[in-house]
Design an enzyme around this catalytic site. Sequence first.
Site, short mmCIF file in Angstrom:
data_model
loop_
_atom_site.label_atom_id
_atom_site.label_comp_id
_atom_site.label_asym_id
_atom_site.label_seq_id
_atom_site.Cartn_x
_atom_site.Cartn_y
_atom_site.Cartn_z
N ARG A 118 2.05 -13.61 52.19
CA ARG A 118 2.70 -12.48 51.53
C ARG A 118 1.87 -11.22 51.78
NH1 ARG A 118 6.57 -11.10 47.99
NH2 ARG A 118 6.17 -10.13 45.99
N THR A 404 15.73 -10.45 51.82
CA THR A 404 14.99 -11.72 51.80
C THR A 404 15.81 -12.82 52.47
OG1 THR A 404 13.96 -11.02 49.75
CG2 THR A 404 13.67 -13.31 50.32
N THR A 422 10.40 -12.13 53.45
CA THR A 422 11.04 -10.92 52.93
C THR A 422 10.34 -9.64 53.34
OG1 THR A 422 11.88 -9.91 50.87
CG2 THR A 422 9.68 -10.86 50.77
N ASN A 424 11.24 -7.31 50.98
CA ASN A 424 11.66 -6.91 49.64
C ASN A 424 13.07 -6.31 49.66
OD1 ASN A 424 11.46 -6.91 46.90
ND2 ASN A 424 10.42 -4.95 46.76
N ASP A 446 7.00 -4.86 43.85
CA ASP A 446 6.93 -6.11 43.09
C ASP A 446 5.74 -6.10 42.12
OD1 ASP A 446 9.21 -7.31 43.92
OD2 ASP A 446 8.28 -8.63 45.39
N SER A 475 5.57 -12.58 43.00
CA SER A 475 6.83 -12.87 43.70
C SER A 475 7.66 -13.85 42.91
CB SER A 475 6.50 -13.47 45.07
OG SER A 475 7.68 -13.85 45.73
N SER A 476 8.97 -13.86 43.23
CA SER A 476 9.85 -14.90 42.68
C SER A 476 10.24 -15.91 43.76
CB SER A 476 11.14 -14.27 42.14
OG SER A 476 10.85 -13.36 41.12
N GLY A 497 17.04 -13.33 46.57
CA GLY A 497 17.72 -12.92 45.34
C GLY A 497 16.80 -12.35 44.28
N GLY A 498 15.57 -11.97 44.65
CA GLY A 498 14.66 -11.41 43.65
C GLY A 498 14.51 -12.41 42.51
O1 DON Z 1 8.99 -11.63 46.29
C1 DON Z 1 9.95 -11.33 45.58
O2 DON Z 1 10.19 -11.88 44.53
C2 DON Z 1 10.91 -10.26 46.05
N1 DON Z 1 10.22 -9.34 46.91
C3 DON Z 1 12.06 -10.91 46.73
C4 DON Z 1 13.11 -9.89 47.11
C5 DON Z 1 14.44 -10.48 47.32
O3 DON Z 1 14.65 -11.66 47.18
C6 DON Z 1 15.51 -9.52 47.67
N2 DON Z 1 16.75 -10.22 47.82
N3 DON Z 1 17.77 -10.22 47.42
#
Ligand code: DON
Length: 594
Positions: A118, A404, A422, A424, A446, A475-476, A497-498
């Site tokens: 990351r 992502t 990702t 982001n 994030d 991160s998620s 999906g964040g």
């Molecule tokens: O690491 C994370 O949790 C975020 N940067 C992920 C971003 C993401 O999944 C965007 N997508 N829809």
Amino acid sequence: MVHKILKWAVILCGFFFFRIVSSCQSTQVQLYHNAQLAPKHVQAKQAQGRLGMVATAHPLASQTAIRVLDLGGNAVDAAVAASFMISVVRPQSTGLGGGGFMILHHARQGLNKVFDFRERAPQQATQNMYLDHAGQPKPFVWQGKTYKSSSVDGGLAVAVPGLVDGLLRVHEQHGKLPLAALMEDAIRVAREGFLVYSSLAKASARRAPILAAVDASRRLFYPQGRPLQVGERLVQRDLAVTLEMIRDQGRAGFYQGKVAQQLTQSVRKYGGVLTQQDLDSYHMKERQPLMGRFKGSTLVTMPPPSSGGVHILQMLGILSQFDLSADRPGAVETVHLTAEIMRHAYADRARYLGDPDFVYVPVQELLAPDYLQAIAAQISRARATPSHELVHPDIQIPQESRSTTHVSIVDREGNAVSTTQTINHSFGSGVVAQGTGVVLNNEMDDFSVKPGVPNGFGLVGSEANKVAARKTMLSSMSPTIVLDKKGAVDMVLGAPGGPRIITAVFQVIVNRLQFKMDLYRAVQSLRLHHQWLPDKLMFEQTLLSPQDQVALQNLGHTVVQDPWFVGDIQAIAREGGRWVSVSDMRSEGVALAQ
Ligand code: DON
């Protein structure tokens, strides 16, 4: 003749489409139905086989992974090839300017490994770098115009990229085929181009202001003064050359020399702080996998700096405290219980989770049986607990990216790779480094820029996730591998999906292991999401009938139908002695078998 073949093709496609849709309707479970996808895509959402299996978010990435497996490559080779290709064909989601996580299961050695590549904060990052003199979040300003928050748009949003270092190191340690063979397809597609598809075009329209403002971004993703159009060819010649430098010089082709110089110069031109020293000191980290159990299976999942693994295990642990014999997916009682569990988990996420190299993350405490029982005891099956009774005040969630991406691979020896990558938000910071084709991430968003101030996904954080030099932002992303009782791979999955990554992966696991759905149904079933704040139970499409919505309101929930459910799960599982791979109907991915 051609006409006749086409006619038969249409009839056959229509037949398969009808079979899938009608079989969906005959069950209690409500499946996602993407009417915009052509029937031929519907067929590619599931594949079956006994050798290597692949599920990725783009047909070209799935094809290149299968080609590498056919050449004798292992799961790592296939994942590396798919990752480079997906960097080219999903520039809105991931790329060389981003980062990710990977879990590898080595079948013969029975080993599980976790790789954290990351992005990390530059050395010049400081706690208040995104706040103005009054302590308020400051926007990005460029040539007299104001854009979004400076942690989202422009150079200051950019963290030190990790993807290239990660892919190269994992390949060096565990790959079989030469790097050049893995990168060949990606380089060709970058040079010759590929056809723009709907979600790429939409993402370029959504990020139009920043893409149009940055020279190199405008040329690629906002050509002729307009966003990308479906069906036109996207050619990325500079990116092809950058990929060739990586192929020929390895790490140095990206982190040193001309490419590195362009990266730092472009970031600084648009207000950022990335230096050559940041690039020199970037190194992937290997971490201990986070392991847990559910319904007799073992989960191998992502530890901090992801919050994904901790909260997936936490939610499964809380769920296990309840008698679910009368529950069924989508029923009001089950939706209520699931939302309450999610609410509790995300309250803990905001409070405790951050980079374990900087703060103490109480993983064992959050997963301790006593703690999970205590949370379960707070959950009433007859009433929702308002989020502010758990902790902080309400906040608004803005709708943001569809970015992502996830790659799931199994090879013929039973090795598995689960990797989420990702930049982001869609197109990351909006900054393409001049002359390189590299889209730079906005992963700095994030971090929690200020306690209580929500980020682009409406997530709030605390001290644990504040900005600091060289720290990794929370991160998620939740790449996960599920092992059966004998320790063999049973399921490989992950999603973009964040914050919704965690709840999507959780629901697919519960669908399959608790509710015994086959993988296709487990992935395509409609989902819900609750993230503590905002205090809303979000549901997808027709998951809840009007009566069910009223019933949940009566229990104390604020229910909101939300179109933004791009979970885009890519998954593989063992079913009846063979493998099945499934790509989510919510996006344009493809599942293939060797
Ligand atoms: O690491 C994370 O949790 C975020 N940067 C992920 C971003 C993401 O999944 C965007 N997508 N829809």
